[in-house]
Design a protein around this motif. Structure first.
Motif, PDB file in Angstrom:
ATOM      1  N   ALA A 100      32.382  -2.437  -4.144  1.00 48.18           N
ATOM      2  CA  ALA A 100      31.345  -3.236  -3.490  1.00 48.18           C
ATOM      3  C   ALA A 100      31.411  -3.160  -1.974  1.00 48.18           C
ATOM      4  N   THR A 101      32.367  -2.404  -1.441  1.00 45.50           N
ATOM      5  CA  THR A 101      32.399  -2.188   0.006  1.00 45.50           C
ATOM      6  C   THR A 101      31.409  -1.100   0.445  1.00 45.50           C
ATOM      7  N   VAL A 102      30.786  -0.425  -0.516  1.00 44.41           N
ATOM      8  CA  VAL A 102      29.847   0.656  -0.179  1.00 44.41           C
ATOM      9  C   VAL A 102      28.756   0.213   0.799  1.00 44.41           C
ATOM     10  N   PRO A 103      28.055  -0.917   0.565  1.00 46.54           N
ATOM     11  CA  PRO A 103      27.003  -1.312   1.506  1.00 46.54           C
ATOM     12  C   PRO A 103      27.520  -1.575   2.914  1.00 46.54           C
ATOM     13  N   LEU A 104      28.745  -2.085   3.023  1.00 44.46           N
ATOM     14  CA  LEU A 104      29.296  -2.357   4.349  1.00 44.46           C
ATOM     15  C   LEU A 104      29.533  -1.058   5.112  1.00 44.46           C
ATOM     16  N   PHE A 105      30.074  -0.043   4.417  1.00 40.52           N
ATOM     17  CA  PHE A 105      30.262   1.264   5.049  1.00 40.52           C
ATOM     18  C   PHE A 105      28.914   1.909   5.359  1.00 40.52           C
ATOM     19  N   THR A 106      27.966   1.758   4.438  1.00 41.38           N
ATOM     20  CA  THR A 106      26.633   2.346   4.621  1.00 41.38           C
ATOM     21  C   THR A 106      25.930   1.741   5.819  1.00 41.38           C
ATOM     22  N   LEU A 107      26.052   0.437   5.971  1.00 41.50           N
ATOM     23  CA  LEU A 107      25.421  -0.263   7.085  1.00 41.50           C
ATOM     24  C   LEU A 107      25.864   0.327   8.417  1.00 41.50           C
ATOM     25  N   ILE A 108      27.145   0.589   8.540  1.00 42.42           N
ATOM     26  CA  ILE A 108      27.692   1.126   9.789  1.00 42.42           C
ATOM     27  C   ILE A 108      27.252   2.570  10.005  1.00 42.42           C
ATOM     28  N   ILE A 109      27.383   3.403   8.963  1.00 43.68           N
ATOM     29  CA  ILE A 109      27.040   4.825   9.082  1.00 43.68           C
ATOM     30  C   ILE A 109      25.548   5.006   9.332  1.00 43.68           C
ATOM     31  N   ALA A 110      24.714   4.267   8.584  1.00 46.83           N
ATOM     32  CA  ALA A 110      23.264   4.397   8.729  1.00 46.83           C
ATOM     33  C   ALA A 110      22.797   3.998  10.124  1.00 46.83           C
ATOM     34  N   ASP A 117      17.000   2.557   9.747  1.00 46.25           N
ATOM     35  CA  ASP A 117      17.890   1.685   8.975  1.00 46.25           C
ATOM     36  C   ASP A 117      18.981   1.156   9.905  1.00 46.25           C
ATOM     37  N   LYS A 118      18.540   0.490  10.974  1.00 46.82           N
ATOM     38  CA  LYS A 118      19.469   0.011  11.990  1.00 46.82           C
ATOM     39  C   LYS A 118      20.132  -1.303  11.570  1.00 46.82           C
ATOM     40  N   GLU A 238      12.781   5.168  -0.797  1.00 47.89           N
ATOM     41  CA  GLU A 238      11.761   4.122  -0.757  1.00 47.89           C
ATOM     42  C   GLU A 238      12.183   2.932   0.106  1.00 47.89           C
ATOM     43  N   ILE A 239      13.431   2.503  -0.033  1.00 46.74           N
ATOM     44  CA  ILE A 239      13.861   1.277   0.642  1.00 46.74           C
ATOM     45  C   ILE A 239      15.047   1.499   1.573  1.00 46.74           C
ATOM     46  N   GLY A 240      15.583   2.725   1.636  1.00 45.86           N
ATOM     47  CA  GLY A 240      16.685   3.021   2.552  1.00 45.86           C
ATOM     48  C   GLY A 240      18.044   2.876   1.902  1.00 45.86           C
ATOM     49  N   PRO A 241      19.067   3.527   2.458  1.00 49.55           N
ATOM     50  CA  PRO A 241      20.400   3.522   1.861  1.00 49.55           C
ATOM     51  C   PRO A 241      21.120   2.183   1.889  1.00 49.55           C
ATOM     52  N   THR A 242      20.911   1.378   2.943  1.00 52.50           N
ATOM     53  CA  THR A 242      21.623   0.098   3.016  1.00 52.50           C
ATOM     54  C   THR A 242      21.218  -0.820   1.880  1.00 52.50           C
ATOM     55  N   ARG A 243      19.907  -0.993   1.674  1.00 57.15           N
ATOM     56  CA  ARG A 243      19.436  -1.848   0.583  1.00 57.15           C
ATOM     57  C   ARG A 243      19.767  -1.239  -0.777  1.00 57.15           C
ATOM     58  N   THR A 244      19.653   0.082  -0.902  1.00 59.43           N
ATOM     59  CA  THR A 244      19.934   0.722  -2.187  1.00 59.43           C
ATOM     60  C   THR A 244      21.384   0.539  -2.599  1.00 59.43           C
ATOM     61  N   VAL A 285      19.073 -10.148   3.137  1.00 64.98           N
ATOM     62  CA  VAL A 285      18.848  -8.791   3.623  1.00 64.98           C
ATOM     63  C   VAL A 285      17.385  -8.375   3.469  1.00 64.98           C
ATOM     64  N   ASN A 286      16.726  -8.834   2.403  1.00 67.89           N
ATOM     65  CA  ASN A 286      15.359  -8.401   2.123  1.00 67.89           C
ATOM     66  C   ASN A 286      14.296  -9.391   2.589  1.00 67.89           C
TER      67      ASN A 286
END
Length: 292
Positions: A100-110, A117-118, A238-244, A285-286
């Motif tokens: 579940a840490t994936v979105p946190l890493f994605t948020l930073i990288i994106a 996707d700022k 469609e909705i970007g990597p952070t939300r996905t 987030v949404n």
């Protein structure tokens, strides 16, 4: 997110939330590379069938296939192997919370690699709220685990980094590919990758013998890879990597629900408190504020 996005998001969460259970079952008989190899094989057969049914156009240039030669191993073969390997020494609940840490890493990288996707205060708050919810939800199982391995945990965290980086990379470089081919192409290269190195790197490379192991491989391949990857790539664009990637927040509650229904596990305050925070994080987030 529109209704069709929510339908795909929920379906993806339902499918993937059971993956940790089936991985745990699969690695009881065969090694992680063998399990991933069969999963990729069944996954690519499913994704290619969907693409052919939809009459999607396949890429014909070497540049695009070069991209998928990278995406296949980094978004599928390697992280799934790392999770499967890690679950040999850690509980599936621990793997779920670490994933579940994936979105946190994605948020930073994106934030650094995508223009649309700022990072915003709203996203940061929502993601952190969801992660706290997951910790609460699985706190009892996490701290009661008797099989926690530092290397196993590190493997799942590394898998999360692979997932996050590849999600951003896929969004950035695969916009020109349409339909189910987006999922079929990386599954094809991931399958080739695993079947080339698997029998050499994992000795013995066991073929499943037990029916339950075949069921695990088929479930993980057809649903967890073929259909799920088609949904995943649809949502990415469609909705970007952070939300996905926030779909990982549905894994723990999904696992709890399956446990209550099929294993007669008890409901706890962690389920309600953690579930409420996870739902709140999705809403934060949404949430779309009115533009002046």
């Amino acid at each position: 997110m529109k209704t069709k996005h929510w339908v795909a998001f929920i379906a993806l969460g339902i499918i993937w939330s059971s993956s940790f259970l089936w991985i745990k079952i699969g690695v009881q008989e065969v090694g992680p590379m063998a399990l991933v190899a069969f999963r990729m094989l069944f996954g690519v057969i499913t994704a290619v069938a969907i693409a052919l049914y939809q009459k999607d156009v396949w890429p014909r240039d070497w540049k695009t296939w070069g991209i998928y030669a990278i995406l296949g191993p980094t978004s599928l073969a390697i992280p799934i192997f790392l999770i499967s390997w890690g679950e040999q020494s850690i509980d599936s609940a621990v793997a779920a919370i670490l994933n579940a840490t994936v979105p946190l890493f994605t948020l930073i990288i994106a934030h650094f690699y995508l223009h649309d996707d700022k990072m915003t205060l709203q996203k940061v708050i929502g993601l952190l709220v969801g992660f706290v919810g997951i910790i609460i939800l699985l706190s009892e199982d996490l701290f009661a685990s008797q099989h926690v391995s530092v290397l196993g945990q590190a493997a799942v965290i590394l898998a999360s980094l692979f997932y996050a980086g590849s999600a951003v990379y896929a969004r950035k470089v695969t916009q020109h590919v349409k339909g189910a081919v987006r999922a079929a192409a990386p599954l094809l290269t991931a399958t080739l990758f695993m079947w080339m190195i698997g029998p050499v790197a994992e000795v013995p490379f066991k073929i499943p013998a037990l029916p339950i192991t075949w069921i695990a491989a088929l479930w993980l391949g057809i649903l967890g890879s073929g259909i799920a990857m088609a949904l995943n790539y649809y949502l990415l664009h469609e909705i970007g990597p952070t939300r996905t990637t926030m779909v990982t927040y549905t894994f723990p509650p999904g696992g709890v629900i399956l446990g209550v229904i099929f294993l007669n596990e008890k409901l706890s305050w962690q389920l309600f408190a953690g579930g409420a925070l996870i739902i709140a994080s999705l809403a934060v987030v949404n949430w779309k504020t009115k533009q002046s």
